[in-house]
Each structure stands twice: as structure tokens, then as C-alpha cells.
Scaffold this motif. Structure first.
Motif, PDB file in Angstrom:
ATOM      1  N   GLU A  80      51.358  -9.530  33.696  1.00 46.54           N
ATOM      2  CA  GLU A  80      50.262  -9.027  33.392  1.00 46.54           C
ATOM      3  C   GLU A  80      49.358  -8.376  33.269  1.00 46.54           C
ATOM      4  OE1 GLU A  80      52.294  -9.967  35.295  1.00 46.54           O
ATOM      5  OE2 GLU A  80      51.794 -12.485  36.411  1.00 46.54           O
ATOM      6  N   LEU A  81      50.156  -7.097  33.141  1.00 51.32           N
ATOM      7  CA  LEU A  81      49.893  -5.458  33.237  1.00 51.32           C
ATOM      8  C   LEU A  81      49.220  -5.577  31.240  1.00 51.32           C
ATOM      9  CD1 LEU A  81      51.969  -3.642  35.286  1.00 51.32           C
ATOM     10  CD2 LEU A  81      49.664  -3.904  35.472  1.00 51.32           C
ATOM     11  N   ALA A  82      50.644  -6.840  30.722  1.00 51.39           N
ATOM     12  CA  ALA A  82      49.480  -6.423  28.868  1.00 51.39           C
ATOM     13  C   ALA A  82      48.263  -6.989  28.246  1.00 51.39           C
ATOM     14  CB  ALA A  82      50.497  -7.113  28.367  1.00 51.39           C
ATOM     15  N   ARG A  83      47.621  -7.899  29.408  1.00 53.16           N
ATOM     16  CA  ARG A  83      46.433  -8.549  29.710  1.00 53.16           C
ATOM     17  C   ARG A  83      45.374  -7.980  30.043  1.00 53.16           C
ATOM     18  NH1 ARG A  83      49.052 -12.767  33.030  1.00 53.16           N
ATOM     19  NH2 ARG A  83      50.328 -14.357  31.411  1.00 53.16           N
ATOM     20  N   GLU A  84      44.675  -7.940  29.166  1.00 53.33           N
ATOM     21  CA  GLU A  84      43.173  -7.252  29.699  1.00 53.33           C
ATOM     22  C   GLU A  84      42.104  -8.294  30.523  1.00 53.33           C
ATOM     23  OE1 GLU A  84      40.333  -6.679  26.178  1.00 53.33           O
ATOM     24  OE2 GLU A  84      41.879  -5.668  25.365  1.00 53.33           O
ATOM     25  N   HIS A  85      42.011  -7.017  31.502  1.00 52.31           N
ATOM     26  CA  HIS A  85      41.369  -7.420  32.913  1.00 52.31           C
ATOM     27  C   HIS A  85      39.546  -7.008  33.272  1.00 52.31           C
ATOM     28  CE1 HIS A  85      45.430  -7.990  33.944  1.00 52.31           C
ATOM     29  NE2 HIS A  85      45.400  -9.579  33.679  1.00 52.31           N
ATOM     30  N   TYR A  86      38.904  -7.574  33.516  1.00 49.27           N
ATOM     31  CA  TYR A  86      37.625  -7.005  34.054  1.00 49.27           C
ATOM     32  C   TYR A  86      37.822  -5.807  35.168  1.00 49.27           C
ATOM     33  CZ  TYR A  86      35.759 -11.051  31.658  1.00 49.27           C
ATOM     34  OH  TYR A  86      35.068 -11.798  30.951  1.00 49.27           O
ATOM     35  N   PHE A  87      38.278  -5.922  36.031  1.00 46.41           N
ATOM     36  CA  PHE A  87      38.975  -5.091  37.481  1.00 46.41           C
ATOM     37  C   PHE A  87      40.523  -5.231  37.631  1.00 46.41           C
ATOM     38  CE2 PHE A  87      38.255  -3.913  41.943  1.00 46.41           C
ATOM     39  CZ  PHE A  87      37.475  -2.515  41.855  1.00 46.41           C
ATOM     40  N   ARG A  88      40.932  -4.753  37.985  1.00 47.33           N
ATOM     41  CA  ARG A  88      41.901  -4.111  38.637  1.00 47.33           C
ATOM     42  C   ARG A  88      42.403  -3.474  40.140  1.00 47.33           C
ATOM     43  NH1 ARG A  88      46.597  -3.379  33.504  1.00 47.33           N
ATOM     44  NH2 ARG A  88      46.161  -4.826  32.545  1.00 47.33           N
ATOM     45  N   MET A  89      42.422  -4.533  40.979  1.00 45.55           N
ATOM     46  CA  MET A  89      42.739  -3.875  43.046  1.00 45.55           C
ATOM     47  C   MET A  89      43.698  -3.763  43.466  1.00 45.55           C
ATOM     48  SD  MET A  89      39.656  -3.762  45.536  1.00 45.55           S
ATOM     49  CE  MET A  89      39.186  -2.561  45.155  1.00 45.55           C
ATOM     50  N   ALA A  90      44.296  -2.876  43.843  1.00 44.34           N
ATOM     51  CA  ALA A  90      45.818  -3.260  44.666  1.00 44.34           C
ATOM     52  C   ALA A  90      45.790  -2.605  45.603  1.00 44.34           C
ATOM     53  CB  ALA A  90      46.783  -2.408  43.639  1.00 44.34           C
ATOM     54  N   ARG A  91      45.961  -3.774  46.884  1.00 44.51           N
ATOM     55  CA  ARG A  91      45.619  -3.078  48.824  1.00 44.51           C
ATOM     56  C   ARG A  91      47.497  -3.094  48.977  1.00 44.51           C
ATOM     57  NH1 ARG A  91      41.759  -6.420  46.974  1.00 44.51           N
ATOM     58  NH2 ARG A  91      39.534  -6.749  47.870  1.00 44.51           N
ATOM     59  N   ILE A  92      47.783  -1.860  49.023  1.00 45.76           N
ATOM     60  CA  ILE A  92      48.892  -1.109  49.336  1.00 45.76           C
ATOM     61  C   ILE A  92      49.229  -0.702  50.674  1.00 45.76           C
ATOM     62  CG2 ILE A  92      50.545  -0.025  48.543  1.00 45.76           C
ATOM     63  CD1 ILE A  92      49.262   0.730  46.148  1.00 45.76           C
ATOM     64  N   ILE A  93      50.655  -0.780  51.117  1.00 49.03           N
ATOM     65  CA  ILE A  93      51.017  -0.866  52.885  1.00 49.03           C
ATOM     66  C   ILE A  93      51.754   0.204  52.935  1.00 49.03           C
ATOM     67  CG2 ILE A  93      51.208  -2.211  55.254  1.00 49.03           C
ATOM     68  CD1 ILE A  93      49.601  -3.925  53.856  1.00 49.03           C
ATOM     69  N   GLY A  94      51.274   1.635  53.228  1.00 53.26           N
ATOM     70  CA  GLY A  94      52.168   2.743  53.441  1.00 53.26           C
ATOM     71  C   GLY A  94      51.851   3.901  52.707  1.00 53.26           C
ATOM     72  N   THR A  95      53.264   5.233  53.134  1.00 51.42           N
ATOM     73  CA  THR A  95      52.716   6.246  52.379  1.00 51.42           C
ATOM     74  C   THR A  95      54.105   6.579  51.656  1.00 51.42           C
ATOM     75  OG1 THR A  95      52.192   7.203  54.751  1.00 51.42           O
ATOM     76  CG2 THR A  95      50.196   6.231  53.720  1.00 51.42           C
ATOM     77  N   GLY A  96      54.766   6.244  52.163  1.00 48.89           N
ATOM     78  CA  GLY A  96      56.523   6.903  52.072  1.00 48.89           C
ATOM     79  C   GLY A  96      57.003   7.264  50.974  1.00 48.89           C
ATOM     80  N   ALA A 109      51.416   5.594  42.054  1.00 44.82           N
ATOM     81  CA  ALA A 109      50.916   6.276  40.778  1.00 44.82           C
ATOM     82  C   ALA A 109      50.633   5.336  39.405  1.00 44.82           C
ATOM     83  CB  ALA A 109      51.922   7.149  40.765  1.00 44.82           C
ATOM     84  N   GLY A 110      52.101   4.572  39.758  1.00 40.49           N
ATOM     85  CA  GLY A 110      52.310   3.414  38.388  1.00 40.49           C
ATOM     86  C   GLY A 110      50.924   2.359  38.588  1.00 40.49           C
ATOM     87  N   LEU A 111      50.623   2.278  39.676  1.00 38.77           N
ATOM     88  CA  LEU A 111      49.649   1.571  39.734  1.00 38.77           C
ATOM     89  C   LEU A 111      47.660   2.031  39.161  1.00 38.77           C
ATOM     90  CD1 LEU A 111      50.312  -1.244  42.810  1.00 38.77           C
ATOM     91  CD2 LEU A 111      50.548  -1.658  40.149  1.00 38.77           C
ATOM     92  N   ALA A 112      48.100   3.320  39.464  1.00 40.23           N
ATOM     93  CA  ALA A 112      46.591   3.843  39.367  1.00 40.23           C
ATOM     94  C   ALA A 112      46.845   4.096  37.993  1.00 40.23           C
ATOM     95  CB  ALA A 112      47.179   5.348  40.066  1.00 40.23           C
ATOM     96  N   GLU A 113      48.151   4.773  37.294  1.00 43.19           N
ATOM     97  CA  GLU A 113      48.145   5.030  35.829  1.00 43.19           C
ATOM     98  C   GLU A 113      47.627   3.578  34.852  1.00 43.19           C
ATOM     99  OE1 GLU A 113      49.600   7.137  32.860  1.00 43.19           O
ATOM    100  OE2 GLU A 113      49.163   7.674  34.293  1.00 43.19           O
ATOM    101  N   HIS A 114      48.273   2.151  35.961  1.00 47.38           N
ATOM    102  CA  HIS A 114      47.642   1.185  34.809  1.00 47.38           C
ATOM    103  C   HIS A 114      46.317   0.409  35.387  1.00 47.38           C
ATOM    104  CE1 HIS A 114      50.935   0.078  32.595  1.00 47.38           C
ATOM    105  NE2 HIS A 114      51.635   0.843  33.734  1.00 47.38           N
ATOM    106  N   GLY A 115      45.690   1.636  35.427  1.00 42.04           N
ATOM    107  CA  GLY A 115      44.141   1.158  35.905  1.00 42.04           C
ATOM    108  C   GLY A 115      44.032   0.666  37.172  1.00 42.04           C
ATOM    109  N   PHE A 116      44.426   0.793  38.238  1.00 38.31           N
ATOM    110  CA  PHE A 116      44.267   0.238  39.023  1.00 38.31           C
ATOM    111  C   PHE A 116      43.317   0.700  40.244  1.00 38.31           C
ATOM    112  CE2 PHE A 116      47.776  -3.138  38.205  1.00 38.31           C
ATOM    113  CZ  PHE A 116      47.251  -4.104  38.346  1.00 38.31           C
ATOM    114  N   THR A 117      42.236   0.062  41.168  1.00 38.56           N
ATOM    115  CA  THR A 117      42.096   0.793  42.286  1.00 38.56           C
ATOM    116  C   THR A 117      42.105   0.461  43.096  1.00 38.56           C
ATOM    117  OG1 THR A 117      39.503   0.816  41.401  1.00 38.56           O
ATOM    118  CG2 THR A 117      38.987   0.472  43.615  1.00 38.56           C
ATOM    119  N   LEU A 118      42.455   1.424  43.813  1.00 37.64           N
ATOM    120  CA  LEU A 118      43.696   1.109  45.086  1.00 37.64           C
ATOM    121  C   LEU A 118      43.366   1.408  46.473  1.00 37.64           C
ATOM    122  CD1 LEU A 118      46.757   3.756  44.122  1.00 37.64           C
ATOM    123  CD2 LEU A 118      45.750   1.318  43.501  1.00 37.64           C
TER     124      LEU A 118
END
Length: 286
Positions: free
Chosen positions: A116-132, A140-149
Motif C-alpha cells: 500500500e505504501l508503494a502506491r500513490e494516494h490522494y490522502f493518507r489518514m491513520a486513527r491510532i489508539i494509544g500513547t505508549g 512516527a513511522g506513519l507520519a514519515e510516510h505522509g499520514f495525517t494522524l
């Protein structure tokens, strides 16, 4: 006769599957080495590191809760990934005796998403639960790959601090933990060409932990749902996602992926994964 070994440390540690994974690979490769588990309490962490520094057979350790950040002051240097997320899950010793902190959680988490990360997208968003520690690496990894968190936590202020530390220039958002627990009538736009992730990076849903309350009205159509909990492996979150027709990724994906990187650092060889980890997954499921 003593022989080289690595181990996993944590408190608790009885549930860890790391010895099964590394032991399987050691046996397949025929290596004369061991991988163990060691119960280390927060109060015993300093003594543990001191004792292992002088053990010539010790090749390093994996680190699980609650030591991923607490171990940092006892190390000589952090690699860039660990420095970025301020969390360490692997320690190795260099020939000069220096202890180096690494974070393999980032690459381990991202491994099943590579297509999935090798493809181009109009927009990437991740909803993440947790702060550990794992959540920090994942964010950090998803932000590096252009995700809005969107980071949900019991303490939204802690979530904001985390986001500001890992990606201070990003336009990310925080939410209270119960934000995703109640239904929403938000009308998602056409998600074709977008990549949406729902990630449980918390212990919620783990055996002996409170359940994770998540209402799937918060998941855009076509979302990928990823739960890093490994016990149970098929969590209620993953079951609910499949019922919604969504693709799911379980906790063994990240567990095996991060272990593979650590294994090569400990023992100097890549682990045998030619079967796509099918045999190993069967063993882990027993």
C-alpha cells in the motif's frame, strides 16, 4: 558449555512469544545459540544492564513494557529511529562494548503495509489508539510516510506532546479515548484513492485488560484495521472489522517483522522466512 544468547526482558514477561520466534529461526538455521526470556522489574533494570555488559556470551535483548523508555539512560548511544521516537525495543552490544539502542517496531509495523505504501494516494489518514512506546514508533513511522494522524488517548495532552515531538510540523489531531467509542454520523467522502488505517497500539483488548470500545462508524469505507495485540490474536476489534468487510492485520505481523530485524542483529544472519511465516504462525497459534 556456554554459548551465545539473546533474550527479551519486561515486567511481566511470561506471555512473551519472542523466545518461540527466535528459537524457531535458530533451529531452522542450525545455529548454536539461545534466546531466552528474563523477568526484569523497573527497580532491577539498572542492575540487569550492568550485569549483561560484562557477559561475553550476551548478544543483546529485546525490550517490552514497561522499559522501552526507561532503558535509554543506561545505554551508550541511540540509533536514529530510536532517537526519533524516544523508545528502544532492541539493545545490542558493539565490539567496543558500547550498548546501542534501536527501535525495530517501526519497520516491523510497516512491513505488512509495504504494498500500500508503494502506491500513490490522494490522502493518507491513520486513527491510532494509544500513547505508549509502540504507539510512538507507529505514529512516527506513519507520519514519515505522509499520514495525517488522529491520536486517541486517555490523556489528550500526552497525545499532543507525543505528536509535537515526533512530527512538530505535521497537521495532526488528538482525541479523548472515548471519542471512537460512540457512533458518529459523519459522512465520509469518496475514499477511492485514499489510504485509511485504524490502529490499536494500546493494550486495550488484551487478555486481562479492559476491552477496546470502537464504533465502526468512525472507520471510512475501505479502511485497513491493524491491532498489535497478540493475546488474544483475533481480537474483538479485528472480528468487528471483518464483519464490516474490512481488511485486517493482526499482532503477529508486527511481532514477527520487528523480531526479524532484531534476530539479524543478534545472530548475524537473516531469519528463514521463505514460506511467508506460515509455519511460525501455526506454532505461535498453539
Amino acid at each position: 558449555m556456554s554459548r551465545p544468547y539473546a533474550e527479551v526482558i519486561g515486567d511481566p514477561i511470561a506471555h512473551s512469544k519472542s523466545p518461540v520466534i527466535h528459537g524457531y529461526w535458530l533451529e531452522k538455521l542450525g545455529l548454536e545459540a539461545d534466546y531466552r526470556k528474563c523477568h526484569v522489574t523497573p527497580g532491577g533494570l539498572a542492575d540487569y544492564i550492568t550485569s549483561r555488559r560484562t557477559d561475553p556470551e550476551w548478544r543483546g535483548c529485546n525490550i517490552t513494557m514497561p522499559h522501552k523508555q526507561a532503558v535509554i539512560p543506561f545505554l551508550d548511544r541511540l540509533e536514529i529511529g530510536a532517537e526519533l521516537v524516544s523508545a528502544v525495543n532492541t539493545v545490542t552490544r558493539r565490539h567496543n562494548g558500547a550498548l546501542i539502542g534501536t527501535n525495530t517496531d517501526v519497520e516491523g509495523f510497516l512491513e505488512p503495509l509495504r504494498d500500500e505504501l508503494a502506491r500513490e494516494h490522494y490522502f493518507r489518514m491513520a486513527r491510532i489508539i494509544g500513547t505508549g512506546g509502540a504507539a510512538r514508533a507507529i505514529a512516527a513511522g506513519l507520519a514519515e510516510h505522509g499520514f495525517t494522524l488522529v491520536l486517541a488517548a486517555r490523556n489528550p495532552e500526552k497525545a499532543r506532546v507525543l505528536l509535537d515531538e515526533i512530527d512538530p510540523d505535521g497537521e495532526h489531531h488528538v482525541a479523548p479515548l472515548d471519542h471512537f467509542a460512540t457512533p458518529t454520523n459523519f459522512a465520509f467522502d469518496d475514499r477511492e484513492g485514499c489510504l485509511d488505517l485504524i490502529v490499536n497500539a494500546s493494550p486495550l483488548g488484551m487478555e486481562d485488560q479492559p476491552p477496546l470500545a470502537f464504533d465502526f462508524s468512525h472507520a471510512p469505507p475501505g479502511s485497513i484495521v491493524y491491532d498489535i495485540v497478540t493475546h488474544p490474536l483475533d481480537t474483538p476489534l479485528l472480528q468487528g472489522a471483518r464483519a464490516e468487510g474490512m481488511r485486517t492485520i493482526d499482532g503477529h505481523a508486527m511481532l514477527i517483522g520487528q523480531a526479524a530485524i532484531a534476530f539479524e542483529r543478534f545472530f548475524g544472519q537473516k531469519p528463514p522466512r521463505e514460506d511467508g511465516d506460515e509455519d511460525l504462525r501455526r506454532i505461535l497459534a498453539q
